[in-house]
Design an enzyme around this catalytic site. Structure first.
Site, PDB file in Angstrom:
ATOM      1  N   GLN A  23       1.076  -1.159   0.018  1.00  0.00           N
ATOM      2  CA  GLN A  23       0.068   0.092   0.056  1.00  0.00           C
ATOM      3  C   GLN A  23       0.966   1.419   0.118  1.00  0.00           C
ATOM      4  OE1 GLN A  23      -2.720  -1.737   3.208  1.00  0.00           O
ATOM      5  NE2 GLN A  23      -4.134  -0.290   2.182  1.00  0.00           N
ATOM      6  N   ARG A  80       3.700  -0.239  13.068  1.00  0.00           N
ATOM      7  CA  ARG A  80       3.431  -1.489  12.444  1.00  0.00           C
ATOM      8  C   ARG A  80       3.413  -1.493  11.033  1.00  0.00           C
ATOM      9  NH1 ARG A  80      -2.088  -3.634  11.049  1.00  0.00           N
ATOM     10  NH2 ARG A  80      -1.610  -6.230  10.516  1.00  0.00           N
ATOM     11  N   HIS A 128       0.887  -9.295   4.430  1.00  0.00           N
ATOM     12  CA  HIS A 128      -0.202  -8.422   4.467  1.00  0.00           C
ATOM     13  C   HIS A 128      -0.617  -8.310   2.898  1.00  0.00           C
ATOM     14  CE1 HIS A 128      -2.480  -4.553   6.597  1.00  0.00           C
ATOM     15  NE2 HIS A 128      -2.848  -4.839   5.491  1.00  0.00           N
ATOM     16  N   ASN A 172      -1.827 -10.816   8.661  1.00  0.00           N
ATOM     17  CA  ASN A 172      -2.873  -9.722   8.748  1.00  0.00           C
ATOM     18  C   ASN A 172      -4.075 -10.157   8.035  1.00  0.00           C
ATOM     19  OD1 ASN A 172      -3.491  -6.905   9.022  1.00  0.00           O
ATOM     20  ND2 ASN A 172      -4.088  -6.675   7.097  1.00  0.00           N
ATOM     21  N   GLU A 173      -5.109 -10.237   8.644  1.00  0.00           N
ATOM     22  CA  GLU A 173      -6.743 -10.566   8.173  1.00  0.00           C
ATOM     23  C   GLU A 173      -6.696 -11.583   7.267  1.00  0.00           C
ATOM     24  OE1 GLU A 173      -8.457  -7.089   6.855  1.00  0.00           O
ATOM     25  OE2 GLU A 173      -8.342  -5.842   8.791  1.00  0.00           O
ATOM     26  N   ASN A 301      -8.122  -5.856  14.449  1.00  0.00           N
ATOM     27  CA  ASN A 301      -8.395  -4.789  13.463  1.00  0.00           C
ATOM     28  C   ASN A 301     -10.098  -4.513  13.513  1.00  0.00           C
ATOM     29  OD1 ASN A 301      -5.801  -4.862  12.802  1.00  0.00           O
ATOM     30  ND2 ASN A 301      -6.163  -5.591  10.320  1.00  0.00           N
ATOM     31  N   TYR A 303     -13.407  -1.750  12.264  1.00  0.00           N
ATOM     32  CA  TYR A 303     -13.378  -0.539  11.550  1.00  0.00           C
ATOM     33  C   TYR A 303     -15.214  -0.101  11.565  1.00  0.00           C
ATOM     34  CZ  TYR A 303      -9.124  -0.540   9.143  1.00  0.00           C
ATOM     35  OH  TYR A 303      -7.722  -0.563   8.899  1.00  0.00           O
ATOM     36  N   GLU A 378      -5.396  -2.296  13.767  1.00  0.00           N
ATOM     37  CA  GLU A 378      -5.794  -1.211  13.019  1.00  0.00           C
ATOM     38  C   GLU A 378      -7.038  -0.825  13.506  1.00  0.00           C
ATOM     39  OE1 GLU A 378      -6.346  -2.562   8.988  1.00  0.00           O
ATOM     40  OE2 GLU A 378      -4.282  -3.677   8.914  1.00  0.00           O
ATOM     41  N   TRP A 425      -4.906   3.057  11.842  1.00  0.00           N
ATOM     42  CA  TRP A 425      -4.775   2.840  10.204  1.00  0.00           C
ATOM     43  C   TRP A 425      -5.520   4.223   9.503  1.00  0.00           C
ATOM     44  CZ3 TRP A 425      -2.330  -0.755   7.684  1.00  0.00           C
ATOM     45  CH2 TRP A 425      -2.653  -0.553   6.020  1.00  0.00           C
ATOM     46  N   GLU A 432      -5.629   1.868  -1.527  1.00  0.00           N
ATOM     47  CA  GLU A 432      -6.678   1.218  -0.606  1.00  0.00           C
ATOM     48  C   GLU A 432      -7.160  -0.176  -1.347  1.00  0.00           C
ATOM     49  OE1 GLU A 432      -7.522   0.945   2.377  1.00  0.00           O
ATOM     50  OE2 GLU A 432      -9.294  -0.091   1.868  1.00  0.00           O
TER      51      GLU A 432
HETATM   52  C1  PNW Z   1      -8.115  -3.636   6.115  1.00  0.00           C
HETATM   53  N1  PNW Z   1     -13.708  -5.795   4.388  1.00  0.00           N
HETATM   54  O1  PNW Z   1      -8.856  -4.129   5.063  1.00  0.00           O
HETATM   55  C2  PNW Z   1      -6.424  -3.821   5.874  1.00  0.00           C
HETATM   56  O2  PNW Z   1      -5.801  -4.325   6.749  1.00  0.00           O
HETATM   57  C3  PNW Z   1      -5.841  -2.594   5.486  1.00  0.00           C
HETATM   58  O3  PNW Z   1      -5.024  -3.029   4.552  1.00  0.00           O
HETATM   59  C4  PNW Z   1      -6.849  -1.545   4.813  1.00  0.00           C
HETATM   60  O4  PNW Z   1      -6.348  -0.546   4.083  1.00  0.00           O
HETATM   61  C5  PNW Z   1      -7.940  -1.140   5.705  1.00  0.00           C
HETATM   62  O5  PNW Z   1      -8.661  -2.378   6.352  1.00  0.00           O
HETATM   63  C6  PNW Z   1      -8.934  -0.414   5.227  1.00  0.00           C
HETATM   64  O6  PNW Z   1      -9.777  -1.088   4.295  1.00  0.00           O
HETATM   65  C7  PNW Z   1     -10.106  -4.604   4.991  1.00  0.00           C
HETATM   66  O7  PNW Z   1     -14.358  -5.691   3.128  1.00  0.00           O
HETATM   67  C8  PNW Z   1     -10.476  -4.645   3.670  1.00  0.00           C
HETATM   68  O8  PNW Z   1     -14.517  -6.109   5.263  1.00  0.00           O
HETATM   69  C9  PNW Z   1     -11.830  -4.838   3.598  1.00  0.00           C
HETATM   70  C10 PNW Z   1     -12.547  -5.416   4.531  1.00  0.00           C
HETATM   71  C11 PNW Z   1     -11.957  -5.151   5.965  1.00  0.00           C
HETATM   72  C12 PNW Z   1     -10.754  -4.813   6.050  1.00  0.00           C
END
Ligand code: PNW
Length: 474
Positions: A23, A80, A128, A172-173, A301, A303, A378, A425, A432
């Site tokens: 990224q 990180r 990642h 990562n994820e 992580n 959001y 994150e 983050w 992205e």
């Molecule tokens: C995470 N979803 O990505 C990643 O760890 C990062 O690299 C990214 O930039 C950040 O969150 C923001 O998107 C995701 O669709 C991408 O649920 C998609 C999802 C969740 C996390």
């Protein structure tokens, strides 16, 4: 969290920011790097918004000293970042890791030294999402050999950097790698095969377990963990069909990673309910012992919250789960589940803002892993940031988002969750993924034409918060 009555976080609480190699780095063919699945995917027309790619990104590979100086100015305790696997072993294939690329190691070594000189503690994520393309050509994550090579790559990373790096994160994820990469296809490698996605889940888990063992051997004092995008899943109502849907999503998103890693088994309900897609015969004797390794930390992580309901066949389907607009579903064997759009406010990702979800999630993970330290690896938000006439970027909505989520971390700590740190983050606006450069998550604005970095109001705010917390430490 108004500044005047800001609560005290534990004295050793770590304040950080996060990024990932593909990224931000750019320099995709510098010093021997070979292509990853994200190079291939982003160079395939129509896959990424505006056909953007990571060829240059934030040019961090060439500007890392400036970026470390920025972090020092902000007063970050920790940073990180992830290693680009195709920089470290560019000739890897299904059968062998291939030679170590000293120039790739040297870049990360210089970065680690610069961070340590600036008093910033490096946290390294080994993976990642930028899988070497040669491994995808040999089957990718649905193939066992990818996990085996990952274990060997982890050993190399720990051998060369483990003398100075105190914390390693294996993956990562893995949810995104498996389901967005192989089921919905909105991420690299862009496949839409739910059986492959579940095989990828298992081999990512195996890769994690092999990597933990390799790191322990090479760097016995390092702390080792994994970063998961877990969800605190809520049923829309208490009707049976909604609670059953919530249980399935909790299984596919959380338990399919947490149960093998922490408890050494896969959830029976998920094995049953995905029976029409796969028989799970890719799980071999001994795999679960390999996956279930003691962990020092679990990275969370977060959001946005996840609310689900069981589709009753009435009315139009609601498919606004924020996992991309791909025609294929990210969720294997789950055509009967939908993700109703939640009330606002939203970020520009269309993700609803709900800090309480972070408190719930941290407490949920703590219940399942009572002895393991937690990190928020994150948390952050994308908004439409603009540079004003004075060259400033004012982002009050991001300040509001971050302050409320940091308060939610404080709530989790008060309720007993051992949360040891928080990473915004992201440090920088960056590539992205499927959204290209259209979404800005940074606390520092990046002008992609000039590569100028402009700390946003949120960066100043975060820096002040850290300074106040550091003063309280005495
Ligand atoms: C995470 N979803 O990505 C990643 O760890 C990062 O690299 C990214 O930039 C950040 O969150 C923001 O998107 C995701 O669709 C991408 O649920 C998609 C999802 C969740 C996390």
């Amino acid at each position: 969290m108004p500044t005047g009555i800001e609560r005290a976080f534990p004295p050793k609480f770590v304040w950080g920011a996060a990024t990932a190699a593909y990224q931000i780095e750019g320099a995709i063919d510098t010093d021997g790097r070979t292509p990853s699945i994200w190079d291939t995917f982003s160079h395939t027309p129509g896959r990424v918004r505006s056909d953007d790619n990571g060829d240059i990104a934030c040019d961090h590979y060439n500007r890392y000293l400036e970026d470390v100086a920025l972090m020092r100015d902000l007063g970050l305790d920790s940073y990180r970042f992830s290693l680009s696997w195709p920089r470290i072993t560019p000739q890897v294939d299904a059968n062998a890791l291939g030679p170590v690329n000293q120039k790739g190691i040297d870049f990360y070594s210089r970065l680690v030294d610069a961070l340590l000189d600036a008093g910033i503690d490096p946290v390294i994520t080994l993976y990642h999402w930028d899988l070497p393309q040669a491994l995808e050509d040999a089957g990718g994550w649905p193939s066992r050999t990818t996990a085996e090579r990952f274990g060997e790559y982890a050993a190399v990373a720990a051998e060369h950097l483990g003398d100075r790096v105190a914390t390693f994160v294996t993956l990562n994820e893995p949810w995104c790698s498996a389901y967005l990469g192989y089921a919905s296809g909105v991420h690299a490698p862009g496949r839409t095969d739910p059986a492959a996605a579940l095989a990828a889940v298992h081999h990512l888990n195996l890769a994690h377990g092999l990597a933990v063992q390799a790191i322990r051997q090479q760097a016995p004092t390092a702390k080792v963990g994994v970063t998961l995008n877990l969800a605190s899943v809520r049923p829309q109502t208490l009707l049976d069909r909604d609670t059953a849907a919530a249980r399935r999503v909790d299984g596919l998103q959380n338990r399919v990673f947490l149960d093998p890693m922490l408890d050494g088994h896969y959830p029976d309900d998920i094995i049953d309910e995905t029976g029409s897609v796969t028989d799970w015969s890719f799980v071999r004797d001994g795999d679960l012992d390999a996956i279930c390794q003691p962990l020092d930390t679990i990275g969370v992580n977060y959001y946005s919250p996840t609310v689900v309901r069981g589709y009753d066949g009435d009315g139009p389907r609601e498919e606004s789960d924020g996992h991309g607009d791909g025609a294929a579903s990210a969720w294997p064997a789950s055509d009967d589940i939908e993700f109703p759009r939640q009330p606002g406010p939203y970020t520009v990702m269309g993700w609803s803002i709900d800090p309480r979800g972070l408190t719930e999630l941290l407490l949920r993970v703590h219940r399942q892993a009572p002895g393991v330290d937690l990190l928020v690896t994150e948390n952050g938000a994308a908004f439409d940031d603009l540079v004003d006439g004075e060259g400033r970027v004012d982002d009050p909505m991001r300040v509001e988002y971050l302050s409320r989520h940091i308060a939610a971390v404080g709530d989790a700590i008060e309720a007993g969750a051992p949360v040891r740190g928080y990473f915004v983050w992201s440090l920088l606006d960056n590539f992205e993924w499927a959204y290209g450069y259209t979404k800005r998550f940074g606390i520092v604005y990046v002008d992609y034409a000039s590569q100028r970095r402009v700390p946003k109001t949120s960066a100043r705010w975060y820096s002040d918060l850290i300074a106040r917390q550091v003063r309280r430490r005495g």
